[in-house]
Design a protein around this motif. Structure first.
Motif, short mmCIF file in Angstrom:
data_model
loop_
_atom_site.label_atom_id
_atom_site.label_comp_id
_atom_site.label_asym_id
_atom_site.label_seq_id
_atom_site.Cartn_x
_atom_site.Cartn_y
_atom_site.Cartn_z
N GLU A 95 -23.20 33.12 15.64
CA GLU A 95 -21.75 32.92 15.68
C GLU A 95 -21.13 33.07 14.31
OE1 GLU A 95 -20.05 29.54 17.52
OE2 GLU A 95 -20.50 30.22 19.54
N ASN A 96 -21.78 32.51 13.30
CA ASN A 96 -21.26 32.64 11.95
C ASN A 96 -21.15 34.10 11.53
OD1 ASN A 96 -21.18 29.89 11.75
ND2 ASN A 96 -23.13 29.71 10.65
N ALA A 97 -22.20 34.84 11.81
CA ALA A 97 -22.22 36.25 11.41
C ALA A 97 -21.10 37.02 12.11
CB ALA A 97 -23.58 36.87 11.73
N MET A 98 -20.92 36.78 13.39
CA MET A 98 -19.85 37.45 14.11
C MET A 98 -18.49 37.07 13.55
SD MET A 98 -21.38 37.23 18.01
CE MET A 98 -19.78 37.33 18.77
N GLN A 99 -18.34 35.81 13.25
CA GLN A 99 -17.06 35.34 12.70
C GLN A 99 -16.75 36.02 11.37
OE1 GLN A 99 -14.89 33.33 14.14
NE2 GLN A 99 -13.49 33.61 12.42
N ILE B 59 -10.13 38.13 21.08
CA ILE B 59 -11.26 38.90 21.59
C ILE B 59 -11.68 38.24 22.90
CG2 ILE B 59 -13.60 39.70 21.12
CD1 ILE B 59 -11.88 40.70 18.99
N SER B 60 -11.83 39.02 23.94
CA SER B 60 -12.16 38.44 25.25
C SER B 60 -13.57 37.88 25.26
CB SER B 60 -12.03 39.50 26.34
OG SER B 60 -13.13 40.38 26.26
N ALA B 61 -13.82 37.02 26.23
CA ALA B 61 -15.15 36.45 26.38
C ALA B 61 -16.18 37.56 26.55
CB ALA B 61 -15.17 35.51 27.58
N LYS B 62 -15.86 38.55 27.35
CA LYS B 62 -16.80 39.65 27.55
C LYS B 62 -17.11 40.36 26.25
CE LYS B 62 -16.43 40.92 32.39
NZ LYS B 62 -15.57 41.57 33.37
N GLY B 63 -16.10 40.55 25.42
CA GLY B 63 -16.30 41.21 24.14
C GLY B 63 -17.24 40.40 23.25
N ARG B 64 -17.02 39.10 23.20
CA ARG B 64 -17.87 38.25 22.37
C ARG B 64 -19.30 38.20 22.90
NH1 ARG B 64 -13.43 34.78 23.30
NH2 ARG B 64 -14.74 33.15 24.18
N TYR B 65 -19.42 38.08 24.21
CA TYR B 65 -20.76 38.07 24.81
C TYR B 65 -21.46 39.40 24.57
CZ TYR B 65 -19.28 33.84 27.31
OH TYR B 65 -18.83 32.58 27.64
N GLY B 66 -20.70 40.47 24.66
CA GLY B 66 -21.29 41.79 24.44
C GLY B 66 -21.83 41.93 23.02
N LEU B 67 -21.05 41.48 22.06
CA LEU B 67 -21.51 41.54 20.67
C LEU B 67 -22.78 40.73 20.49
CD1 LEU B 67 -18.26 41.13 18.51
CD2 LEU B 67 -19.92 42.98 18.32
N ALA B 68 -22.75 39.49 20.98
CA ALA B 68 -23.92 38.61 20.81
C ALA B 68 -25.14 39.19 21.51
CB ALA B 68 -23.59 37.22 21.35
#
Lengths: 148, 148
Positions: free
Chosen positions: A104-108, B3-12
């Motif tokens: 999460e930190n890295a994404m932020q 950023i949508s939830a899907k976008g964040r989940y996709g990145l992670a």
DNA sequence: ATATATCATACCGAATTAATATGTTTTATT
DNA sequence: AATAAAACATATTAATTCGGTATGATATAT
């Protein structure tokens, strides 16, 4: 990137106020709504947000209306959109329900804050004055003959 | 900026695939969904978008799963979010129903396209590899002792 | 065969957005 | 003082988007 209808209307309405800036006299919502082809009552909501953002001055009653709170050079597209598009301007929600906070930190750091800064910078760089000049430049020289 | 939830989940999720990149073997949606604490069935929708974007390879059936389609250096945050957040990445709708096209042109040139370019640039500059390195850097040196 | 996985749609409820409706307050003008 | 013209405030409605489930079909290693 998506800009809401209110955001677009707000930008356009502010340009109309900017065109009127030197007259000294206020301009009514209804006159702007007619130029823009949208309902007066909807544009009122947009102006409520612009007022709350400190971008316009209002005079109630007959002969009332709206004026810019400061000069077109001193009002940026960011000022306008930040007053209207709260969801666009608020910092990105980072929560991804991941068990590793390092991720999460890295994404932020690398994605979300970078994006926020980039958007803010781009929008702060353009002023109402810039928009006015661009509009003028489109109307000259040959095209001038098509207007009254 | 939202950023949508899907976008964040996709990145992670893509970071999880990147961590697995050198193993050569695919990794399942369910293992990622457990690490992330979200439902398998929801993450499947995210992977459908990543697949459509050409970012991941999939193997069906038993022992199947997902892998990155190319190396972490060659996949940017823009690639990922563009595959998922269509509303964020599509060019701004300019229509403001204004009778003066000059105004729309000015808004388009000075605000909307500038914003689109700025977002694209910022997101293209960060790769999955950058995210991996940032995560590694957070785990060292002192913090390393807290892990197995 | 069977278990394990991806893949494809359809659906649902909540939240947000776009727009309208109804009324109030203020103020210049007559 | 009455009136008309304006901003201001709040509630409501309709449409769209978003977050998430449900159900089942298809492919494949064992």
């Amino acid at each position: 990137m998506r800009i809401s209808a209110k955001g677009r209307y707000g930008l356009a309405a502010m340009v109309h106020l900017a065109l009127n800036y030197n007259s000294g006299s206020p301009i009514t919502i209804i006159s702007i709504s007619e130029k823009m082809g949208i309902s007066k009552i909807y544009l009122e909501q947009v102006f409520a947000l612009l007022k709350r953002g400190g971008l316009v001055l209002s005079m109630k009653g007959s002969q009332g209306g709206y004026q810019l709170a400061r000069s077109p050079q001193e009002i940026s597209a960011y000022d306008i959109l930040a007053s209207i598009e709260t969801s666009m301007m608020e910092p990105a929600d980072k929560t991804v329900a991941d068990t590793q906070p390092h991720l999460e930190n890295a994404m932020q750091e690398l994605v979300f804050s970078k994006l926020d800064i980039s958007v803010k910078t781009a929008l702060t760089e353009v002023s109402l004055e810039d928009l006015l000049q661009n509009i003028e430049s489109q109307s000259s020289p040959e095209q001038l003959m098509y207007f009254i």
